[in-house]
Design an enzyme around this catalytic site. Structure first.
Site, short mmCIF file in Angstrom:
data_model
loop_
_atom_site.label_atom_id
_atom_site.label_comp_id
_atom_site.label_asym_id
_atom_site.label_seq_id
_atom_site.Cartn_x
_atom_site.Cartn_y
_atom_site.Cartn_z
N GLU A 226 2.98 3.36 1.75
CA GLU A 226 2.21 3.22 0.50
C GLU A 226 2.97 3.89 -0.63
OE1 GLU A 226 -0.74 1.84 -0.33
OE2 GLU A 226 -1.85 1.56 1.54
N HIS B 257 2.41 -6.29 1.76
CA HIS B 257 1.06 -6.54 2.30
C HIS B 257 0.63 -7.97 1.96
CE1 HIS B 257 -3.12 -4.52 3.09
NE2 HIS B 257 -2.77 -5.37 4.03
N ASP C 211 -0.66 -6.66 -3.06
CA ASP C 211 0.27 -5.54 -3.16
C ASP C 211 1.49 -5.75 -2.28
OD1 ASP C 211 -1.61 -5.05 -0.94
OD2 ASP C 211 -0.65 -3.10 -0.76
N THR D 153 -0.85 1.57 -4.02
CA THR D 153 -2.15 2.17 -3.76
C THR D 153 -3.23 1.78 -4.77
OG1 THR D 153 -1.59 4.06 -5.13
CG2 THR D 153 -1.08 4.24 -2.77
N HIS E 245 3.23 -1.27 0.58
CA HIS E 245 1.96 -1.39 -0.14
C HIS E 245 2.06 -0.64 -1.47
CE1 HIS E 245 -0.41 -2.18 3.69
NE2 HIS E 245 0.63 -1.53 4.19
ZN ZN Z 1 -1.87 -2.79 0.98
#
Ligand code: ZN
Length: 323
Positions: free
Chosen positions: A123, A183, A193, A51, A49
């Site tokens: 992340e 993601h 993302d 952020t 991911h």
């Molecule tokens: Zn995400």
């Protein structure tokens, strides 16, 4: 005399230790561990991911109680972020790998859904941002008209990420290259993302995740120039690679979203949301490399070609990307 007292004390202490040890043995007999050979890791997917928020805000969002609670197993800061400070970059572990982090949301990959159960979420701080217009509607999405910026990922972040992936893959060796994904791949209608700047190709060249061979892409591109595949075959091919897509045979919104996710990952210089011949060739080069047993069926044309097949002079939409 002093010696005798000392000896006596040592005996009492020894007896006490023996008693405690014996008691422990008795207390522990209710559970005995005998490791079975018939088991594996629950983790089969790694989800990357970004952020959009800075490190300080991200840490807050990912760790504190909230009305919309989210988390990830790991958070990797970026250099030069004033909310991180001047200390060397390091990986933050927020949730133990044995537990579910709440990072995937409604999600699907390769026949599995609700991927928080079987994935590890990472992340990376990456401050994507958008400028929204006061008025106007985006002609492609029907949503607000926005102009977005996608900053590159820092080398230091990617170095930490590969270090982390090394460790994760050692603990969870069942994670296949095609199961290290973004993601956007597992939630194509909701998420974009880690975005078009995430270096999937560089990671694959270092041994993490999937990528295609250019020569194979050329072969399929030439083949599809002569014989374009119907859209239904391309939808089946996207599904065979792992994406959740309904096999409608039509260029509908869900198909555009899945194509966008595919292009963000494998063709980020041409995110058009249209299944172009180039995208089709890349998709089949990936299937050729990772799922060759599925090719025959996917290349078989069952219906006559129709107007929904990708064509050479197709209108190319402006990329639509929202964080
Ligand atoms: Zn995400």
């Amino acid at each position: 005399m002093q010696n005798e007292t000392h000896m006596m004390l040592r005996r009492i202490t020894a007896l006490f230790i023996t008693f405690v040890a014996a008691f422990n043995i008795v207390a522990c007999t209710t559970t005995q561990t005998t490791d079975s050979a018939n088991q594996n890791s629950r983790v089969s997917i790694i989800v990357i991911h970004h952020t959009t928020a800075n490190f300080g805000d991200s840490l807050q969002i990912l760790t504190k109680p909230s009305s919309y609670p989210v988390s990830s197993h790991y958070l990797i800061p970026e250099p030069g972020d004033p909310t991180y400070g001047k200390s060397p970059l390091k990986i933050f572990k927020l949730v133990d790998e044995s537990r579910r982090a709440w990072h995937a949301g409604t999600s699907y990959w390769a026949g599995k859904s609700g991927l928080n159960d079987q994935s590890i979420g990472i992340e990376l701080v990456n401050r994507t941002w958008c400028h929204a217009s006061d008025t106007g509607v985006n002609p492609y999405t029907g949503g607000p008209d926005r102009l977005c910026f996608y900053p590159d990922f820092a080398d230091g972040q990617i170095a930490l990420l590969t270090e982390l992936l090394d460790e994760i893959l050692e603990r969870h060796p069942d994670v296949k290259p095609t199961h290290i994904i973004g993601h956007s791949d597992i939630a194509p209608g909701r998420k974009i993302d880690p975005g078009p700047r995430f270096p999937w190709q560089r990671l694959a060249s270092l041994g993490y995740g999937a990528w295609y061979d250019d020569a194979t892409v050329i072969q399929y591109w030439e083949r599809f120039r002569a014989e374009p595949l119907p859209l239904i075959n391309l939808q089946k091919a996207l599904a065979a690679y792992g994406y959740e897509i309904e096999l409608t045979g039509e260029i509908d919104e869900q198909t555009r979203n899945v194509v966008r996710a595919f292009q963000l990952h494998f063709q980020p210089w041409a995110v058009t949301r249209e299944m172009t011949r180039e995208s089709a060739a890349i998709l089949f080069a990936l299937l050729d490399k990772y799922y060759p047993e599925r090719l025959d069926e996917l290349l078989q044309v069952e219906e006559p070609l129709d107007s929904t097949a990708p064509c050479e002079n197709e209108q190319v939409d402006e990329p639509e990307m929202t964080p």
